[in-house]
Enzyme design. Sequence first.
Site, PDB file in Angstrom:
ATOM      1  N   HIS A 197       0.814  -1.220   0.000  1.00 42.19           N
ATOM      2  CA  HIS A 197       0.000   0.000   0.000  1.00 42.19           C
ATOM      3  C   HIS A 197       0.845   1.266   0.000  1.00 42.19           C
ATOM      4  O   HIS A 197       0.386   2.334   0.382  1.00 42.19           O
ATOM      5  CB  HIS A 197      -0.978  -0.024   1.188  1.00 42.19           C
ATOM      6  N   GLU A 244      -7.902 -10.665  17.249  1.00 38.93           N
ATOM      7  CA  GLU A 244      -9.288 -11.130  17.119  1.00 38.93           C
ATOM      8  C   GLU A 244      -9.368 -12.216  16.054  1.00 38.93           C
ATOM      9  O   GLU A 244      -8.462 -12.329  15.233  1.00 38.93           O
ATOM     10  CB  GLU A 244     -10.185  -9.953  16.691  1.00 38.93           C
ATOM     11  N   CYS A 269       2.340  22.427  -2.775  1.00 33.26           N
ATOM     12  CA  CYS A 269       3.647  21.986  -3.277  1.00 33.26           C
ATOM     13  C   CYS A 269       4.630  23.151  -3.191  1.00 33.26           C
ATOM     14  O   CYS A 269       4.348  24.246  -3.678  1.00 33.26           O
ATOM     15  CB  CYS A 269       3.520  21.498  -4.719  1.00 33.26           C
ATOM     16  N   CYS A 286       5.637  23.920  -7.208  1.00 25.68           N
ATOM     17  CA  CYS A 286       4.724  24.480  -8.218  1.00 25.68           C
ATOM     18  C   CYS A 286       3.461  25.102  -7.621  1.00 25.68           C
ATOM     19  O   CYS A 286       2.640  25.650  -8.345  1.00 25.68           O
ATOM     20  CB  CYS A 286       4.365  23.415  -9.259  1.00 25.68           C
TER      21      CYS A 286
HETATM   22  P1  OAD Z   1      -7.126  -3.760  10.140  1.00 25.44           P
HETATM   23  O1  OAD Z   1      -7.207  -2.556  11.011  1.00 25.44           O
HETATM   24  O2  OAD Z   1      -8.255  -4.046   9.230  1.00 25.44           O
HETATM   25  O3  OAD Z   1      -6.939  -5.036  11.056  1.00 25.44           O
HETATM   26  C1  OAD Z   1      -6.010  -5.041  12.096  1.00 25.44           C
HETATM   27  C2  OAD Z   1      -6.172  -6.340  12.832  1.00 25.44           C
HETATM   28  O4  OAD Z   1      -5.150  -6.382  13.823  1.00 25.44           O
HETATM   29  C3  OAD Z   1      -7.519  -6.474  13.562  1.00 25.44           C
HETATM   30  O5  OAD Z   1      -8.086  -7.725  13.247  1.00 25.44           O
HETATM   31  C4  OAD Z   1      -7.143  -6.405  15.051  1.00 25.44           C
HETATM   32  O6  OAD Z   1      -7.909  -7.270  15.833  1.00 25.44           O
HETATM   33  C5  OAD Z   1      -5.707  -6.870  15.032  1.00 25.44           C
HETATM   34  N1  OAD Z   1      -4.869  -6.333  16.133  1.00 25.44           N
HETATM   35  C6  OAD Z   1      -4.998  -5.200  16.840  1.00 25.44           C
HETATM   36  N2  OAD Z   1      -4.005  -5.047  17.728  1.00 25.44           N
HETATM   37  C7  OAD Z   1      -3.198  -6.137  17.582  1.00 25.44           C
HETATM   38  C8  OAD Z   1      -2.005  -6.574  18.224  1.00 25.44           C
HETATM   39  N3  OAD Z   1      -1.393  -5.850  19.171  1.00 25.44           N
HETATM   40  N4  OAD Z   1      -1.471  -7.751  17.821  1.00 25.44           N
HETATM   41  C9  OAD Z   1      -2.067  -8.498  16.853  1.00 25.44           C
HETATM   42  N5  OAD Z   1      -3.197  -8.126  16.225  1.00 25.44           N
HETATM   43  C10 OAD Z   1      -3.757  -6.959  16.566  1.00 25.44           C
HETATM   44  O7  OAD Z   1      -5.736  -3.662   9.378  1.00 25.44           O
HETATM   45  P2  OAD Z   1      -5.305  -4.273   7.987  1.00 25.44           P
HETATM   46  O8  OAD Z   1      -5.796  -5.654   7.819  1.00 25.44           O
HETATM   47  O9  OAD Z   1      -3.876  -3.990   7.832  1.00 25.44           O
HETATM   48  O10 OAD Z   1      -5.747   0.135   3.445  1.00 25.44           O
HETATM   49  O11 OAD Z   1      -6.109  -3.320   7.005  1.00 25.44           O
HETATM   50  C11 OAD Z   1      -5.957  -3.475   5.640  1.00 25.44           C
HETATM   51  C12 OAD Z   1      -6.075  -2.156   4.931  1.00 25.44           C
HETATM   52  O12 OAD Z   1      -7.295  -1.497   5.286  1.00 25.44           O
HETATM   53  C13 OAD Z   1      -5.035  -1.132   5.322  1.00 25.44           C
HETATM   54  O13 OAD Z   1      -3.818  -1.344   4.671  1.00 25.44           O
HETATM   55  C14 OAD Z   1      -5.677   0.140   4.886  1.00 25.44           C
HETATM   56  C15 OAD Z   1      -7.048  -0.073   5.461  1.00 25.44           C
HETATM   57  O14 OAD Z   1      -8.058   0.641   4.875  1.00 25.44           O
HETATM   58  C16 OAD Z   1      -5.263   1.140   2.745  1.00 25.44           C
HETATM   59  O15 OAD Z   1      -4.782   2.119   3.269  1.00 25.44           O
HETATM   60  C17 OAD Z   1      -5.364   0.959   1.259  1.00 25.44           C
HETATM   61 ZN    ZN Z   2       4.232  20.427  -7.598  1.00 23.58          ZN
END
Ligand code: OAD
Ligand code: ZN
Length: 247
Positions: A117, A218, A149, A152
């Site tokens: 990402h 979770e 910016c 520009c």
């Molecule tokens: P999420 O926020 O969807 O999920 C994070 C997971 O980590 C959850 O299931 C929590 O239960 C778990 N969690 C929280 N604390 C923790 C800990 N200390 N140890 C282990 N697990 C823990 O995050 P992602 O799956 O990374 O996209 O989300 C995917 C994408 O959704 C992100 O990259 C972002 C977001 O929108 C973009 O920015 C394109």
């Molecule tokens: Zn610029």
Amino acid sequence: MTVEHAAELLRSARHGIAITGAGVSAESGIPTFRGEGGLWTKYDPVKVASIETFMADPASYWQAARERATAVLAARPNAGHVALARLEELGRLVAVVTQNTDGLHQDAGSRRVIELHGSGRTVACMTCGRREPRADVQARLDVEMPPRCRHCGSMFLKPTVVLFGEAMPAAEVQEAYDLAERSDVVLVVGSSLVVYPAADVPLAALRAGARMIVINAEPTPFDRLASVVIHGRSGEVLPEIAALTGA
Ligand code: OAD
Ligand code: ZN
């Protein structure tokens, strides 16, 4: 015990990979998106993190991003990041594929990090292409909203992260699939596994015959596909696994 089982799988890995999400950085003080206290329980992602809204109103994007960036820019790697770097050093992981944009895996010493990402540490001008450090832009948000910016004057300054509605970086996606297809163990940490195509990478590893380890606070939709599931905090669980794997 599950931690021992995970270490046993990793000890036998010839081509292990890790896939990480926001949960791995939670203990560094960066709020996750979903799950307890997640950012998307407060904000609508389509409103604050889509390319469409960004182009229509960069200030509204920056107002929400500003709060999160304060935590991200101050964050240091936690014991979970360090343990993943250690597993790479031990030869048990060949790479970390991450959905995170915080750069903490690199700070912890992981050498091969594939950022699906993008990176939030850099900001690029969509008009002239100039880049500058995120910290510099963050520092002027008090007096300039949206930030302009320096080169520009454009008001379309965007962190080099993938927003909703944008394509993922093709080279990184390809590299992640290549790694998954050659993997024998896939360690999935701190991801809700609901955002595609990132969540498809561990599935590609499974299709290639890899064993899956899931570490998450979770339950996840992939728990039933995994050989080992540990519900806990990655900053506590990963160091135990790394210590047993290296012992
Ligand atoms: P999420 O926020 O969807 O999920 C994070 C997971 O980590 C959850 O299931 C929590 O239960 C778990 N969690 C929280 N604390 C923790 C800990 N200390 N140890 C282990 N697990 C823990 O995050 P992602 O799956 O990374 O996209 O989300 C995917 C994408 O959704 C992100 O990259 C972002 C977001 O929108 C973009 O920015 C394109
Ligand atoms: Zn610029």
